[in-house]
Design an enzyme around this catalytic site. Structure first.
Site, PDB file in Angstrom:
ATOM      1  N   HIS A  24       0.866  -1.181   0.000  1.00  0.00           N
ATOM      2  CA  HIS A  24       0.000   0.000   0.000  1.00  0.00           C
ATOM      3  C   HIS A  24       0.902   1.230   0.000  1.00  0.00           C
ATOM      4  O   HIS A  24       1.672   1.428   0.944  1.00  0.00           O
ATOM      5  CB  HIS A  24      -0.886   0.002   1.245  1.00  0.00           C
TER       6      HIS A  24
ATOM      7  N   HIS B 145      -8.243  -8.456  -0.511  1.00  0.00           N
ATOM      8  CA  HIS B 145      -7.812  -8.931   0.797  1.00  0.00           C
ATOM      9  C   HIS B 145      -8.878  -9.888   1.323  1.00  0.00           C
ATOM     10  O   HIS B 145     -10.071  -9.561   1.334  1.00  0.00           O
ATOM     11  CB  HIS B 145      -7.681  -7.763   1.776  1.00  0.00           C
TER      12      HIS B 145
ATOM     13  N   GLU C 173      -7.370 -12.839   6.259  1.00  0.00           N
ATOM     14  CA  GLU C 173      -6.335 -12.395   7.199  1.00  0.00           C
ATOM     15  C   GLU C 173      -6.938 -12.458   8.598  1.00  0.00           C
ATOM     16  O   GLU C 173      -6.609 -13.328   9.391  1.00  0.00           O
ATOM     17  CB  GLU C 173      -5.881 -10.973   6.864  1.00  0.00           C
TER      18      GLU C 173
ATOM     19  N   ASP D  40       2.453  -2.711   4.568  1.00  0.00           N
ATOM     20  CA  ASP D  40       2.621  -1.299   4.949  1.00  0.00           C
ATOM     21  C   ASP D  40       3.962  -1.178   5.681  1.00  0.00           C
ATOM     22  O   ASP D  40       4.005  -1.137   6.915  1.00  0.00           O
ATOM     23  CB  ASP D  40       1.473  -0.848   5.855  1.00  0.00           C
TER      24      ASP D  40
END
Length: 362
Positions: free
Chosen positions: A42, A223, A226, A305
């Site tokens: 990201h 996504h 997770e 990130d």
């Protein structure tokens, strides 16, 4: 779906004797320099605290932190949501084209330092349009930075992500606003994704916008799995029709799903240090990446990130080599998986395979 022709898959069981410290160091140094792709990054999550404060000062923005150190001290995340609260505060300093350019150039520097030859980068337009920042502003800055990176050897693509905690109607509006830019930046902007708070926001919530993107032959990722359940991975595959699953580590709860992923070569873009920082795993030695690899799943290693989670791609590989005692063959397979799963032409992929093989086996 990605072809699985001529792709070596490491199914060798663990060796009974762990690798020596000297051998691990040599392997880490080799992986550091190896050509690789990053498929889960990201761009807003690459903003280092120092740059956040610099941009805040340039734009006259007062942050809820008194110093770089106090911001870093807040990186004690207990969940995905606790991270996102700080993430959006950091992104608030991005106002002008030059801000997005500076952020992108900083990532390009790090990517090249990490041996990345191809990167597929997520950006979150809704994070910025809600603050009055135009799509044109953010894309002009990001594109300028990536174009300079291209000249320095970093191939790159952009994937527009929707914030799943917002409504699908908001995603559809964003998608329609972005359509002219998919044409203007067709060489770079290739698809859509889904990120932000996972729990309570299943992929099926965004079926219409993904269907529209599929109809325009865009590349699709999401996504899933997770923090969210295995059912989210199934929804991403069967309802959204995605070509890659971002994270996906909970797939091991369903052996049939693991077999499906392995047979189809639908890649998982796994982010180990992120998983650790967000308490998806208690320790990196508990991570299931090695198990997935041994089951033939097309696992890739990424940073997510990096400014918030403790490192770029090479730090993730290094941590895995230590925690999971990865072999040289397993590291090579992970590197090759990253190239296999990239949204690039077959000719370009074959050229990148040759670049990796020349480095690895010479």
């Amino acid at each position: 779906m990605i072809s699985n022709q001529n792709v070596p898959v490491d199914t060798t069981p663990d060796t009974p004797q762990s690798t020596s410290a000297a051998a691990r160091l040599k392997l880490k140094e080799k992986v550091d320099r190896a050509p690789k792709a990053e498929l889960h990054i990201h761009i807003e999550g690459s903003l280092e605290p120092e740059l956040i404060f610099s941009l805040a000062e340039r734009n006259g923005i007062t942050l809820p932190y008194s110093s770089v150190e106090s911001l870093q001290a807040a990186y004690a995340f207990t969940s995905l949501q606790s991270f996102l609260d700080i993430y959006y505060a950091g992104a608030s300093v991005l106002i002008h084209e030059e801000d997005f350019y500076d952020m992108t150039c900083a990532y390009v520097d790090q990517a090249l330092d990490n041996g990345i030859i191809h990167s597929e980068i997520f950006f979150d337009p809704q994070t910025h349009t809600v603050r009055g920042v135009s799509m044109e502003t953010m894309l002009a800055g990001i594109e300028r930075g990536l174009a300079e990176g291209e000249k320095r050897g970093l191939s790159s693509r952009l994937i527009l992500c929707f914030l799943r905690h917002l409504s699908e109607e908001d995603a559809l509006r964003t998608f329609n606003q972005a359509l002219p830019y998919f044409e203007q930046y067709a060489h770079r902007l290739i698809g859509i994704g889904l990120d932000s708070s996972e729990l309570g926001h299943p992929p099926a919530k965004f079926a219409r916008v993904f269907s529209q993107a599929l109809g325009r032959k865009m590349r699709l990722v999401a996504h899933a799995g997770e923090e969210g359940p295995v059912s989210y991975i199934y929804e991403a595959l069967d309802i959204l029709r995605v070509e890659r699953i971002d994270h996906g580590v909970r797939c091991l709860e369903d052996p049939q799903l693991v077999e499906r992923l392995a047979q189809s070569r639908i890649a998982l873009t796994v982010c180990p240090l992120s998983n650790l920082k967000l308490c998806v795993f208690d320790s990196l030695s508990d991570h299931n990446l090695k198990t997935l690899l041994e089951k033939g799943v097309a696992v890739t290693v990424n940073s997510d990130d990096p400014a918030y989670f403790g490192g770029h791609v090479n730090q993730n590989y290094r941590a895995l080599i230590d925690a999971l005692d990865l072999t040289e063959q397993q590291c090579y397979t992970l590197l090759r998986n990253s190239l296999e799963a990239s949204f690039i032409s077959d000719d370009k992929r074959q050229a990148m395979y040759r670049q990796l093989d020349h480095f690895w086996f010479s």
